[in-house]
Design a protein around this motif. Structure first.
Motif, PDB file in Angstrom:
ATOM      1  N   ASP A   1      28.097  39.737  34.179  1.00 13.88           N
ATOM      2  CA  ASP A   1      29.221  39.070  34.836  1.00 13.88           C
ATOM      3  C   ASP A   1      30.462  39.004  33.947  1.00 13.88           C
ATOM      4  O   ASP A   1      31.586  39.073  34.444  1.00 13.88           O
ATOM      5  CB  ASP A   1      28.828  37.654  35.255  1.00 13.88           C
TER       6      ASP A   1
ATOM      7  N   ASN B   1      43.610  37.068  33.449  1.00 12.46           N
ATOM      8  CA  ASN B   1      43.099  37.449  34.775  1.00 12.46           C
ATOM      9  C   ASN B   1      43.076  36.282  35.752  1.00 12.46           C
ATOM     10  O   ASN B   1      42.662  36.439  36.908  1.00 12.46           O
ATOM     11  CB  ASN B   1      41.683  38.030  34.660  1.00 12.46           C
TER      12      ASN B   1
ATOM     13  N   VAL C   1      33.153  30.662  34.709  1.00  6.94           N
ATOM     14  CA  VAL C   1      33.018  31.799  33.806  1.00  6.94           C
ATOM     15  C   VAL C   1      32.021  31.416  32.723  1.00  6.94           C
ATOM     16  O   VAL C   1      32.124  30.327  32.141  1.00  6.94           O
ATOM     17  CB  VAL C   1      34.363  32.180  33.159  1.00  6.94           C
TER      18      VAL C   1
ATOM     19  N   SER D   1      38.530  25.072  37.620  1.00 10.08           N
ATOM     20  CA  SER D   1      37.505  26.053  37.260  1.00 10.08           C
ATOM     21  C   SER D   1      36.631  25.476  36.154  1.00 10.08           C
ATOM     22  O   SER D   1      36.934  24.440  35.563  1.00 10.08           O
ATOM     23  CB  SER D   1      38.138  27.371  36.804  1.00 10.08           C
TER      24      SER D   1
ATOM     25  N   LEU E   1      41.261  33.414  35.564  1.00 12.65           N
ATOM     26  CA  LEU E   1      39.935  32.849  35.798  1.00 12.65           C
ATOM     27  C   LEU E   1      39.757  31.457  35.199  1.00 12.65           C
ATOM     28  O   LEU E   1      38.750  30.798  35.475  1.00 12.65           O
ATOM     29  CB  LEU E   1      38.866  33.787  35.230  1.00 12.65           C
TER      30      LEU E   1
ATOM     31  N   LEU F   1      38.633  42.356  35.971  1.00  9.87           N
ATOM     32  CA  LEU F   1      39.423  42.028  37.155  1.00  9.87           C
ATOM     33  C   LEU F   1      40.911  42.259  36.894  1.00  9.87           C
ATOM     34  O   LEU F   1      41.357  42.244  35.743  1.00  9.87           O
ATOM     35  CB  LEU F   1      39.187  40.569  37.554  1.00  9.87           C
TER      36      LEU F   1
ATOM     37  N   LEU G   1      40.435  36.716  29.981  1.00  8.04           N
ATOM     38  CA  LEU G   1      39.986  35.821  31.054  1.00  8.04           C
ATOM     39  C   LEU G   1      41.135  34.941  31.541  1.00  8.04           C
ATOM     40  O   LEU G   1      41.296  34.724  32.755  1.00  8.04           O
ATOM     41  CB  LEU G   1      38.829  34.952  30.570  1.00  8.04           C
TER      42      LEU G   1
ATOM     43  N   GLN H   1      27.645  29.684  40.824  1.00  3.78           N
ATOM     44  CA  GLN H   1      27.684  30.993  41.464  1.00  3.78           C
ATOM     45  C   GLN H   1      27.094  30.944  42.867  1.00  3.78           C
ATOM     46  O   GLN H   1      27.531  31.661  43.763  1.00  3.78           O
ATOM     47  CB  GLN H   1      26.929  32.015  40.607  1.00  3.78           C
TER      48      GLN H   1
ATOM     49  N   ASN I   1      34.162  40.047  35.057  1.00  7.71           N
ATOM     50  CA  ASN I   1      35.300  39.121  35.036  1.00  7.71           C
ATOM     51  C   ASN I   1      36.448  39.634  34.163  1.00  7.71           C
ATOM     52  O   ASN I   1      37.619  39.486  34.512  1.00  7.71           O
ATOM     53  CB  ASN I   1      34.837  37.751  34.536  1.00  7.71           C
TER      54      ASN I   1
END
Length: 369
Positions: A174, A244, A143, A251, A246, A181, A241, A71, A178
Motif C-alpha cells: 500500500d 500527494n 496511511v 486523516s 494523503l 498517486l 505523501l 481500510q 500511496n
C-alpha cells in the motif's frame, strides 16, 4: 474523524489479562461489586499516540489492526476483502487461525476498533466482520508507513505483485501505491512549511518517472532513490505523501519506528513535522523504541493533550491471591504471559518504562567508568 479505542482478546500476543475494573491489578483488596476483565483495552487521544515497549509486546500489531479497520471503512466491491485484512499482518496467512493466540485458540478471539460512535470488529473466531453495516461508508483516510523502506523497490513492483505471490505484506504494498498517486495541483498553506523543511534536508524534491522514484536535487541533478541514505529516503517518502494530499485534516497516519535508520540529529525535525501535522487535523499513531524521539514529542508539544504515551509490557510473574480466586481454573498459570498497558501524558508517569530503563542503565555504566 479520530480512532478513540481498541479492544483485543486472544489475538497474537494479546491473551487474557486480569485486573480490576479500575485498572488496578496489583494493589488494594477486592470489594463487593469488583470484577475482573480479560480484554486488552487502550483509549487514544485525538492527537499523537506514541506506543512504546520492548520487542514482542504488540506495538506493530496494534498499528496494523487500526489500519485494517480504516481500510475496511471504504465501500469496495472486493470479494476477498476479509482475506485482505490478513494480508496486512503477513502475506502468507491462509486463514485467521494463524492470528489467534496459541494458548487460547479455542476461546473467543477478536479485535475491535472504535471511533466513539461506531465499532469495527474483526472476529477471528467467526472469520468475519461484525457491525460492518455501520462501519463501511465512514471512509476514514489512512496511511501506514512500515519500518521497511519500499520506494527504492518500486520499479515494476506492483505489476509483479499482481502476477506473483510477493513476500511482502499489505502495508508494504500500500505504501508504494500511496506514494505513486498523482500530486495535488495546489499545496495547502499549512503544508508548505513542512515540505520546505523536508526539501532542505533531502536537498531537493521527490519525483516518480516510469515506476522509479528519484530525488531531484536543488542543483538539478537527479539521484535514484535507492542511492540516498535510508534515513533521507524516509523523509522523502513523507514529502511525497504530503505532496500527494494523503495527510490532510481528518486523516490518520500510522508510522512504525520513525526513528529507524534516522540520524538522531533529525529527531527534532521529524517531531516538529508530526506536531504540525497534528495541528493540521491529522491523528497520528507511532511505535518507537527511542526514548529521545518520544521525549522530543513531549517537550516540543504546545498542549498537554497533543501527545499521549501508551506503554505496553508483559504481565507480572505472579498476581495477588485475592485476584486469582476469580479466575477460571487453569488460567492462573498463563496469567503472567499477558500484555498490559499504562497510558499517560508524560513519559515519567509510565511504569514500567523499558526504554527509560535502558537509558538509565547506560548512564549507570557511564558514571561507573
Amino acid at each position: 474523524m479520530a480512532i478513540k479505542s481498541i479492544d483485543i482478546l486472544n489475538v497474537m500476543v494479546f491473551q487474557r489479562q486480569w485486573r480490576k475494573n479500575n485498572g488496578d491489578y496489583m494493589a488494594g483488596e477486592l470489594k463487593e461489586g469488583d470484577s475482573l476483565r480479560d480484554v486488552f483495552h487502550l483509549d487514544f487521544c485525538d492527537g499523537i499516540n506514541v506506543l512504546i515497549g520492548e520487542n514482542g509486546v504488540g506495538k506493530t500489531t496494534i498499528l496494523k489492526m487500526i489500519y485494517a479497520a480504516t481500510q475496511w471503512s471504504f465501500e469496495k466491491t472486493d470479494a476477498g476483502k476479509t482475506k485482505r485484512l490478513l494480508d496486512f499482518f503477513s502475506n502468507n496467512l491462509r486463514d485467521s487461525e494463524t492470528l489467534k493466540n496459541a494458548d487460547h485458540k479455542g476461546d473467543y478471539c477478536y479485535y475491535k476498533v472504535s471511533d466513539g460512535e461506531h465499532i469495527f470488529e474483526d472476529s477471528l473466531s467467526h472469520n468475519g466482520i461484525f457491525n460492518f453495516e455501520d462501519w463501511i461508508g465512514l471512509n476514514i483516510p489512512s496511511v501506514f508507513i512500515p519500518t521497511t523502506e519500499m520506494l527504492s523497490h518500486a520499479k515494476g513492483f506492483l505489476a509483479m505483485n499482481q502476477k506473483y505471490n510477493m513476500p511482502f505484506d499489505g502495508t508494504q504494498i500500500d505504501i508504494i501505491v500511496n506514494a505513486s498517486l498523482p500530486e495535488m495541483r495546489e499545496i495547502p498553506e499549512s503544508c508548505k512549511s513542512i515540505l520546505n523543511d523536508i526539501s532542505d534536508v533531502v536537498d531537493g524534491i521527490v519525483v516518480q518517472e516510469d515506476d522509479t522514484f528519484y530525488v531531484v536535487k536543488k542543483d538539478g541533478k537527479k539521484v535514484d532513490f535507492s542511492l540516498e541514505a535510508e534515513g533521507l529516503r524516509k523523509l522523502g517518502l513523507l514529502w511525497k505523501l504530503i505532496r500527494n494530499g494523503l495527510l490532510e485534516k481528518d486523516s490518520i497516519l500510522l508510522w512504525d519506528e520513525p526513528e529507524a535508520n534516522l540520524n538522531p540529529e533529525l529527531y527534532p525535525l521529524v517531531s516538529n513535522i508530526l506536531l504540525q501535522l497534528q495541528k493540521n487535523g491529522v491523528q497520528i499513531f507511532v511505535a518507537t523504541h527511542s526514548y529521545n524521539f518520544a521525549k522530543y514529542l513531549e517537550i516540543r508539544r504546545t498542549e498537554k493533550g497533543q501527545v499521549m504515551f501508551h506503554n505496553l509490557y508483559k504481565g507480572i510473574s505472579e498476581l495477588p491471591e485475592m485476584m486469582t480466586k476469580l479466575m477460571p481454573e487453569g488460567d492462573y498459570n498463563n496469567s503472567n504471559d499477558g500484555i498490559y498497558s499504562t497510558s499517560a501524558y508524560k513519559m515519567e508517569d509510565l511504569r514500567p518504562n523499558h526504554i527509560m530503563l535502558a537509558d538509565d542503565k547506560l548512564l549507570d555504566e557511564v558514571f561507573n567508568l
